[in-house]
Write an enzyme that holds these catalytic residues in place. Structure first.
Site, PDB file in Angstrom:
ATOM      1  N   GLU A 165       0.809  -1.217   0.000  1.00  0.00           N
ATOM      2  CA  GLU A 165       0.000   0.000   0.000  1.00  0.00           C
ATOM      3  C   GLU A 165       0.847   1.274   0.000  1.00  0.00           C
ATOM      4  O   GLU A 165       0.937   1.975   1.021  1.00  0.00           O
ATOM      5  CB  GLU A 165      -0.938   0.007   1.212  1.00  0.00           C
ATOM      6  N   GLU A 352      -5.223  -8.716   1.320  1.00  0.00           N
ATOM      7  CA  GLU A 352      -5.846  -8.288   2.580  1.00  0.00           C
ATOM      8  C   GLU A 352      -7.320  -8.058   2.358  1.00  0.00           C
ATOM      9  O   GLU A 352      -7.734  -7.503   1.325  1.00  0.00           O
ATOM     10  CB  GLU A 352      -5.272  -6.947   3.087  1.00  0.00           C
TER      11      GLU A 352
HETATM   12  O1  IFM Z   1      -3.785  -2.537   9.307  1.00  0.00           O
HETATM   13  C1  IFM Z   1      -3.827  -2.157   7.984  1.00  0.00           C
HETATM   14  C2  IFM Z   1      -2.658  -2.729   7.220  1.00  0.00           C
HETATM   15  O2  IFM Z   1      -1.455  -2.397   7.775  1.00  0.00           O
HETATM   16  C3  IFM Z   1      -2.688  -2.218   5.803  1.00  0.00           C
HETATM   17  N1  IFM Z   1      -3.961  -2.404   5.195  1.00  0.00           N
HETATM   18  C4  IFM Z   1      -5.139  -2.005   5.924  1.00  0.00           C
HETATM   19  C5  IFM Z   1      -5.096  -2.603   7.320  1.00  0.00           C
HETATM   20  C6  IFM Z   1      -6.364  -2.211   8.097  1.00  0.00           C
HETATM   21  O3  IFM Z   1      -6.469  -0.827   8.198  1.00  0.00           O
END
Ligand code: IFM
Length: 441
Positions: A165, A352
């Site tokens: 990200e 994720e």
């Molecule tokens: O905790 C974060 C992670 O580090 C990166 N993606 C989103 C998650 C939830 O906010």
């Protein structure tokens, strides 16, 4: 309703170093920008610090036991740059290397594949003092770090991701909500350009190793904005800008189409923030990849009138907490967009997806997390529809294995399948952990 996923579909869970490891000042680890940022008053909810987090540095065996309980095929985690090279460049910390060797050995023993990210937001503090990603030298610093990782852990990692990200660096350099807490958009734009170059150079280094079994990619989150009122021009313009100028377009265009979009280029010019670039930069950035990691949480609907109201509340010192509705259906649209607009024709992994609960709701409510189960189930149904349409999604990782340090939200937002008791550091399976284990089985 019963749906079936392909036999070789990868099921996993994800975490990140700064969010779970703790042991922030032990065994030679250097400080990261999050160690510094979290000490600035008012930056993290309840003044929480990441110093101990889930203490996974000491409790790694228990974490792997939990992975076994869930029955995952793969574990996605990240390396901490400042645990491996405390000052960012120069001396290597052997104890840091030993920690990750131990984690990888435990995974191997238990037949769990490793999906590891080189950089998940925790730049060594010493490098921030030299300008961080805003300094073009970061490309050399990052290559030095990537070389150590690839030399030490190479094919023990099944899937390598360069970055997680990259938008977090925009939030940290332009908006001030994340580390290092800067509010300088021009500097942020330059930093992101350098970050993309770090990615490209690291992919080139990886290719030189000629690993037979490891793959490399990048993880970019997509929070796609849609106009709340389809016939409202202001809503449409707002959604488009949020996607192209401040969202996924900043990364997907250069990474997969080899340049900044016309809309972003015009924005740079009219705001006098075109990053300094060198010939060949986009050839470096736009490297062929083996997979794309999509972090998907939600689709967002922009209503220009509401945004104006919220701005007014915030400007007058009011606290407006956004709790958007869930839009799991956006997943299929996002996947289609990746293929059609950005020509992502490599395997895609959902690296994720998950849903937070509030710590304030209490332990009982957190353990009985039916709402999380419902949401993940919906996402999996939309993912399955995408598979049926022929989109090449190869796996799904739930965020997160256990409740952890949720950046600016500190320990107030809980995303885990396991409940972390931060006083005793005990991990307790939630309803969702039992449910997810069953899904995997
Ligand atoms: O905790 C974060 C992670 O580090 C990166 N993606 C989103 C998650 C939830 O906010």
């Amino acid at each position: 309703m019963q749906i079936e996923f392909p036999k070789n579909f990868t099921w996993g869970v994800a975490t990140a170093a700064a969010q779970i490891e703790g042991a922030a000042f032990e065994d030679g680890r250097g400080a990261s920008i999050w160690d510094g940022f979290s000490r600035l008053p008012g930056k993290i909810r309840n003044g929480n610090l990441p110093d101990i987090a889930c203490d996974s540095y000491h409790l790694v065996e228990r974490d792997v036991e939990m992975l076994k309980e869930l029955g995952v095929d793969s574990y996605r985690f990240s390396f901490s740059w400042s645990r491996i090279i405390p000052e960012g460049t120069g001396k290597i910390n052997e104890k840091g290397i030993a920690y990750y060797k131990k984690l990888l050995a435990l995974l191997k023993e238990n037949g769990i594949r490793a999906n590891a990210t080189m950089y998940h937001w925790d730049l060594p503090y010493a490098l921030q003092m030299k300008g961080g990603f805003g300094n073009r030298e970061v490309i050399d610093w990052f290559c030095g770090y990537a070389t150590v990782l690839l030399d030490c852990f190479g094919e023990d990692v099944d899937m390598w991701a360069t970055f997680n990200e990259p938008i977090a660096t925009y939030v940290g350099y332009a908006q001030g909500f994340f580390a290092p807490g800067l509010r300088d958009e021009k500097y942020a734009r330059q930093a992101l350009h350098h970050l993309l170059l770090c990615h490209g150079e690291a992919v080139k280094l990886f290719r030189k190793h000629r690993f037979e079994n490891s793959k490399i990619g990048i993880v970019v989150d997509v929070w796609k904005h849609y106009p709340a009122r389809e016939d409202n021009d202001e809503d449409k313009a707002m959604a488009m800008e949020n996607n192209e100028i401040r969202g996924y377009g900043m990364f997907l265009h250069p990474l997969f189409l080899g340049g900044y979009s016309k809309m972003l280029t015009d924005y740079f010019e009219s705001n006098r923030m075109t990053p300094l670039m060198q010939e060949g930069d986009f050839d470096t950035i736009c490297q062929p990849l083996d997979f794309y990691g999509l972090n998907f949480y939600n689709g967002l609907y922009d209503n220009a009138d509401n945004v104006r109201e919220i701005e007014k509340i915030r400007k007058s010192g009011g606290n407006y907490q956004d709790r958007p509705e869930n839009h799991p259906e956006a997943l299929k649209d996002v996947l289609r967009m990746l293929v059609e607009k950005y020509h992502v024709n490599i395997p895609i992994y959902i690296t994720e997806n998950g849903m937070p609960f509030e710590d304030a709701d209490g332990k009982e409510a957190n353990l009985d997390d039916q709402a999380r189960i419902r949401y993940v189930k919906d996402v999996l149904i939309w993912l399955h529809k995408a598979l049926e349409e022929g989109i090449d999604v190869k796996g799904y990782y739930l965020w997160s294995l256990l409740d952890n340090f949720e950046w600016s939200a500190g320990y107030a937002a809980r995303y885990g399948l396991y409940y972390t008791d931060y006083a005793s550091l005990e991990r307790i399976p939630k309803m969702s952990a039992k449910w997810y284990a069953q899904v995997i089985r």
